[in-house]
Design an enzyme around this catalytic site. Sequence first.
Site, PDB file in Angstrom:
ATOM      1  N   GLY A  13       0.823  -1.221   0.000  1.00  0.00           N
ATOM      2  CA  GLY A  13       0.000   0.000   0.000  1.00  0.00           C
ATOM      3  C   GLY A  13       0.852   1.263   0.000  1.00  0.00           C
ATOM      4  O   GLY A  13       2.089   1.218  -0.054  1.00  0.00           O
ATOM      5  N   TYR A  14       0.165   2.370   0.068  1.00  0.00           N
ATOM      6  CA  TYR A  14       0.811   3.694  -0.071  1.00  0.00           C
ATOM      7  C   TYR A  14       1.875   3.923   1.013  1.00  0.00           C
ATOM      8  O   TYR A  14       3.066   4.058   0.720  1.00  0.00           O
ATOM      9  CB  TYR A  14      -0.300   4.756  -0.008  1.00  0.00           C
ATOM     10  CG  TYR A  14       0.142   6.188  -0.034  1.00  0.00           C
ATOM     11  CD1 TYR A  14       1.140   6.642  -0.893  1.00  0.00           C
ATOM     12  CD2 TYR A  14      -0.491   7.128   0.788  1.00  0.00           C
ATOM     13  CE1 TYR A  14       1.509   7.982  -0.914  1.00  0.00           C
ATOM     14  CE2 TYR A  14      -0.134   8.468   0.765  1.00  0.00           C
ATOM     15  CZ  TYR A  14       0.877   8.885  -0.081  1.00  0.00           C
ATOM     16  OH  TYR A  14       1.226  10.208  -0.098  1.00  0.00           O
ATOM     17  N   ASN A  39      -6.251  -3.000  -2.081  1.00  0.00           N
ATOM     18  CA  ASN A  39      -6.172  -1.592  -2.522  1.00  0.00           C
ATOM     19  C   ASN A  39      -4.763  -1.271  -3.020  1.00  0.00           C
ATOM     20  O   ASN A  39      -4.239  -0.192  -2.791  1.00  0.00           O
ATOM     21  CB  ASN A  39      -6.548  -0.663  -1.354  1.00  0.00           C
ATOM     22  CG  ASN A  39      -6.767   0.764  -1.822  1.00  0.00           C
ATOM     23  OD1 ASN A  39      -7.298   0.990  -2.903  1.00  0.00           O
ATOM     24  ND2 ASN A  39      -6.341   1.732  -1.024  1.00  0.00           N
ATOM     25  N   LYS A  88      -9.525   1.998   4.406  1.00  0.00           N
ATOM     26  CA  LYS A  88      -9.331   3.369   4.908  1.00  0.00           C
ATOM     27  C   LYS A  88     -10.271   4.413   4.307  1.00  0.00           C
ATOM     28  O   LYS A  88     -10.083   5.600   4.543  1.00  0.00           O
ATOM     29  CB  LYS A  88      -7.874   3.788   4.665  1.00  0.00           C
ATOM     30  CG  LYS A  88      -7.518   3.885   3.183  1.00  0.00           C
ATOM     31  CD  LYS A  88      -6.236   4.638   2.933  1.00  0.00           C
ATOM     32  CE  LYS A  88      -5.930   4.749   1.460  1.00  0.00           C
ATOM     33  NZ  LYS A  88      -4.742   5.498   1.152  1.00  0.00           N
ATOM     34  N   SER A 128      -4.760   7.213  13.292  1.00  0.00           N
ATOM     35  CA  SER A 128      -5.140   8.365  12.475  1.00  0.00           C
ATOM     36  C   SER A 128      -5.584   9.512  13.364  1.00  0.00           C
ATOM     37  O   SER A 128      -6.120   9.295  14.457  1.00  0.00           O
ATOM     38  CB  SER A 128      -6.298   7.909  11.577  1.00  0.00           C
ATOM     39  OG  SER A 128      -7.029   9.000  11.122  1.00  0.00           O
ATOM     40  N   TYR A 153     -14.822   3.969  10.175  1.00  0.00           N
ATOM     41  CA  TYR A 153     -13.372   3.819   9.968  1.00  0.00           C
ATOM     42  C   TYR A 153     -12.610   4.344  11.184  1.00  0.00           C
ATOM     43  O   TYR A 153     -11.752   3.654  11.753  1.00  0.00           O
ATOM     44  CB  TYR A 153     -12.937   4.579   8.707  1.00  0.00           C
ATOM     45  CG  TYR A 153     -11.446   4.823   8.662  1.00  0.00           C
ATOM     46  CD1 TYR A 153     -10.562   3.788   8.360  1.00  0.00           C
ATOM     47  CD2 TYR A 153     -10.908   6.080   8.972  1.00  0.00           C
ATOM     48  CE1 TYR A 153      -9.184   4.008   8.356  1.00  0.00           C
ATOM     49  CE2 TYR A 153      -9.542   6.302   8.969  1.00  0.00           C
ATOM     50  CZ  TYR A 153      -8.688   5.265   8.658  1.00  0.00           C
ATOM     51  OH  TYR A 153      -7.330   5.475   8.670  1.00  0.00           O
ATOM     52  N   LYS A 157     -10.127   2.602  14.406  1.00  0.00           N
ATOM     53  CA  LYS A 157      -8.798   3.017  14.894  1.00  0.00           C
ATOM     54  C   LYS A 157      -8.835   3.215  16.415  1.00  0.00           C
ATOM     55  O   LYS A 157      -7.887   2.855  17.120  1.00  0.00           O
ATOM     56  CB  LYS A 157      -8.339   4.295  14.190  1.00  0.00           C
ATOM     57  CG  LYS A 157      -8.102   4.122  12.695  1.00  0.00           C
ATOM     58  CD  LYS A 157      -6.981   3.138  12.403  1.00  0.00           C
ATOM     59  CE  LYS A 157      -6.747   2.926  10.935  1.00  0.00           C
ATOM     60  NZ  LYS A 157      -5.783   1.860  10.629  1.00  0.00           N
ATOM     61  N   ASN A 183      -2.416  14.156   7.565  1.00  0.00           N
ATOM     62  CA  ASN A 183      -2.824  13.902   6.168  1.00  0.00           C
ATOM     63  C   ASN A 183      -1.629  13.538   5.288  1.00  0.00           C
ATOM     64  O   ASN A 183      -1.003  14.439   4.703  1.00  0.00           O
ATOM     65  CB  ASN A 183      -3.539  15.129   5.590  1.00  0.00           C
ATOM     66  CG  ASN A 183      -4.878  15.348   6.251  1.00  0.00           C
ATOM     67  OD1 ASN A 183      -4.957  15.704   7.429  1.00  0.00           O
ATOM     68  ND2 ASN A 183      -5.950  15.108   5.538  1.00  0.00           N
ATOM     69  N   LEU A 204      -7.556  15.210  -1.312  1.00  0.00           N
ATOM     70  CA  LEU A 204      -7.269  16.384  -2.136  1.00  0.00           C
ATOM     71  C   LEU A 204      -6.108  16.213  -3.121  1.00  0.00           C
ATOM     72  O   LEU A 204      -6.255  16.496  -4.310  1.00  0.00           O
ATOM     73  CB  LEU A 204      -7.003  17.589  -1.209  1.00  0.00           C
ATOM     74  CG  LEU A 204      -6.725  18.903  -1.936  1.00  0.00           C
ATOM     75  CD1 LEU A 204      -7.947  19.392  -2.695  1.00  0.00           C
ATOM     76  CD2 LEU A 204      -6.251  19.963  -0.947  1.00  0.00           C
ATOM     77  N   VAL A 221     -13.666  22.531  -5.095  1.00  0.00           N
ATOM     78  CA  VAL A 221     -13.235  22.825  -3.717  1.00  0.00           C
ATOM     79  C   VAL A 221     -14.485  22.809  -2.842  1.00  0.00           C
ATOM     80  O   VAL A 221     -15.441  23.549  -3.098  1.00  0.00           O
ATOM     81  CB  VAL A 221     -12.534  24.201  -3.649  1.00  0.00           C
ATOM     82  CG1 VAL A 221     -12.187  24.551  -2.201  1.00  0.00           C
ATOM     83  CG2 VAL A 221     -11.280  24.197  -4.515  1.00  0.00           C
TER      84      VAL A 221
HETATM   85  N1  LIG Z   1      -3.426   7.479   3.848  1.00  0.00           N
HETATM   86  C1  LIG Z   1      -4.015   8.162   4.805  1.00  0.00           C
HETATM   87  O1  LIG Z   1      -4.541   9.256   4.577  1.00  0.00           O
HETATM   88  C2  LIG Z   1      -4.046   7.621   6.217  1.00  0.00           C
HETATM   89  C3  LIG Z   1      -4.267   8.505   7.301  1.00  0.00           C
HETATM   90  C4  LIG Z   1      -4.302   7.985   8.586  1.00  0.00           C
HETATM   91  C5  LIG Z   1      -4.125   6.624   8.803  1.00  0.00           C
HETATM   92  N2  LIG Z   1      -3.931   5.794   7.740  1.00  0.00           N
HETATM   93  C6  LIG Z   1      -3.772   4.362   7.997  1.00  0.00           C
HETATM   94  O2  LIG Z   1      -2.515   3.954   7.510  1.00  0.00           O
HETATM   95  C7  LIG Z   1      -2.567   2.611   7.042  1.00  0.00           C
HETATM   96  C8  LIG Z   1      -2.012   2.549   5.646  1.00  0.00           C
HETATM   97  O3  LIG Z   1      -2.751   3.444   4.821  1.00  0.00           O
HETATM   98  P1  LIG Z   1      -2.439   3.602   3.279  1.00  0.00           P
HETATM   99  O4  LIG Z   1      -2.784   5.008   2.926  1.00  0.00           O
HETATM  100  O5  LIG Z   1      -1.095   3.065   2.964  1.00  0.00           O
HETATM  101  O6  LIG Z   1      -3.568   2.661   2.691  1.00  0.00           O
HETATM  102  P2  LIG Z   1      -3.486   1.622   1.466  1.00  0.00           P
HETATM  103  O7  LIG Z   1      -4.890   1.216   1.174  1.00  0.00           O
HETATM  104  O8  LIG Z   1      -2.688   2.193   0.361  1.00  0.00           O
HETATM  105  O9  LIG Z   1      -2.679   0.416   2.122  1.00  0.00           O
HETATM  106  C9  LIG Z   1      -3.279  -0.549   2.928  1.00  0.00           C
HETATM  107  C10 LIG Z   1      -2.857  -1.900   2.399  1.00  0.00           C
HETATM  108  O10 LIG Z   1      -3.420  -2.917   3.240  1.00  0.00           O
HETATM  109  C11 LIG Z   1      -3.896  -3.959   2.402  1.00  0.00           C
HETATM  110  N3  LIG Z   1      -4.948  -4.658   3.145  1.00  0.00           N
HETATM  111  C12 LIG Z   1      -6.117  -4.167   3.632  1.00  0.00           C
HETATM  112  N4  LIG Z   1      -6.783  -5.130   4.281  1.00  0.00           N
HETATM  113  C13 LIG Z   1      -6.017  -6.261   4.224  1.00  0.00           C
HETATM  114  C14 LIG Z   1      -6.169  -7.589   4.712  1.00  0.00           C
HETATM  115  N5  LIG Z   1      -7.251  -7.979   5.384  1.00  0.00           N
HETATM  116  N6  LIG Z   1      -5.188  -8.488   4.464  1.00  0.00           N
HETATM  117  C15 LIG Z   1      -4.064  -8.126   3.770  1.00  0.00           C
HETATM  118  N7  LIG Z   1      -3.871  -6.890   3.287  1.00  0.00           N
HETATM  119  C16 LIG Z   1      -4.843  -5.965   3.502  1.00  0.00           C
HETATM  120  C17 LIG Z   1      -4.403  -3.259   1.144  1.00  0.00           C
HETATM  121  O11 LIG Z   1      -4.441  -4.111   0.022  1.00  0.00           O
HETATM  122  C18 LIG Z   1      -3.373  -2.150   0.972  1.00  0.00           C
HETATM  123  O12 LIG Z   1      -2.284  -2.552   0.176  1.00  0.00           O
HETATM  124  C19 LIG Z   1      -4.023   2.188   7.169  1.00  0.00           C
HETATM  125  O13 LIG Z   1      -4.185   1.475   8.361  1.00  0.00           O
HETATM  126  C20 LIG Z   1      -4.761   3.505   7.236  1.00  0.00           C
HETATM  127  O14 LIG Z   1      -5.981   3.383   7.926  1.00  0.00           O
HETATM  128  C21 LIG Z   1      -3.868   6.269   6.476  1.00  0.00           C
END
Ligand SMILES: NC(=O)c1ccc[n+]([C@@H]2O[C@H](COP(=O)([O-])OP(=O)(O)OC[C@H]3O[C@@H](n4cnc5c(N)ncnc54)[C@H](O)[C@@H]3O)[C@@H](O)[C@H]2O)c1
Length: 344
Positions: A13-14, A39, A88, A128, A153, A157, A183, A204, A221
Amino acid sequence: MGKKTILVTGGAGYIGSHTIIELLANDNYNVISADCFYNSSPKAYAQINEITGKQIKTYTIDLCDEKEFDKIFTENKIDGVIHFAAFKAVGESVELPLKYYHNNIASLVNLLALCEKHKVTNVIFSSSCSVYGNVQTLPVNENTPILKTESSYAYTKQIGEQMLQDVCRQHATFNAISLRYFNPVGAHVSAKIGEWPLNKPNNLVPLITGTAAGKYPQLTVLGGDYPTRDGTCIRDYIHVSDIASAHVLALDYLLQHKNKNNFEVFNLGSGTGVSVLEAITAFEKVSGKKLNYKMGERRAGDVVAVYSDSTKAYNALGWKCIHDIDSMMKTAWEWELYRTKNNF
Ligand SMILES: NC(=O)c1ccc[n+]([C@@H]2O[C@H](COP(=O)([O-])OP(=O)(O)OC[C@H]3O[C@@H](n4cnc5c(N)ncnc54)[C@H](O)[C@@H]3O)[C@@H](O)[C@H]2O)c1
């Protein structure tokens, strides 16, 4: 400290992928990633390999499947876990709460049960700023009261943090850190990896870069009549690589037994509030492109302004942000161009 093996859940993920890059830059860590690509894409691993020159061990599993998840712990000696995997999308969680309770809670229950079974005692949890709910006092520090959340969501957390706290109370040898991100935006400076939304994003910065790249016709916006300096909402944007580096510091902190309590919480924000119009101006400056946007109505549930006080992370972990809003926008834009060129 000998070389440690870290399991990164949601590593494709990201934020997970950027954190793996930071971990691999540190010779103390071997990395294993577990993701089901709900995702994300396996291409993220190829990009990590291209950037770092290192190959990591990966598992394609759903963490809600405890039996499959157990294999990772049985086949490897894990020293610590960074748990990113979760759903998320805030809006979707209001529409489909059980989907979020099931995935985000069941995966964490399984993780903690497996840590107990295999005697893994160090966990870092992705939390978060949404756990604070609709805050009234700014900036937000770790003592700001936790209010009722605005979405299922965010509630997952809050529950996740409570679960960690309970397990820490039960086992004095178990250590957990919850990192509350504000963010996260931007992309790796190489521009070879970044946020990879599989559907149209709600946040955004990918909407700005996607609109500028012609993927979406126009950006709206959401609200220009808020009581802020220019009428638009204020948020605390933080570069994803700054978030990633905080995870490595938090891990060092746990593995070197520097933590004062076995459950600790840190805010991760830049500490600077940036309005939507200021973010657009920064984008236009670094990209040299005029963004096609219009002012629209407020969106239900949006808070007027939120930004963090991250002094605690600075004092305890020695963490500080390197990237400003211009750098966040520049790297996000370069990644958008790379993605478009390479058909990602
Ligand atoms: N990006 C944001 O804005 C943000 C802000 C606050 C907190 N977070 C938290 O940070 C974490 C990472 O966020 P991100 O932006 O990288 O999200 P993302 O969706 O890019 O990454 C999450 C990854 O987890 C994997 N995943 C989800 N459920 C799964 C499961 N049951 N088994 C195996 N893999 C699973 C998804 O495929 C994805 O690759 C998350 O917990 C999110 O809630 C993100």
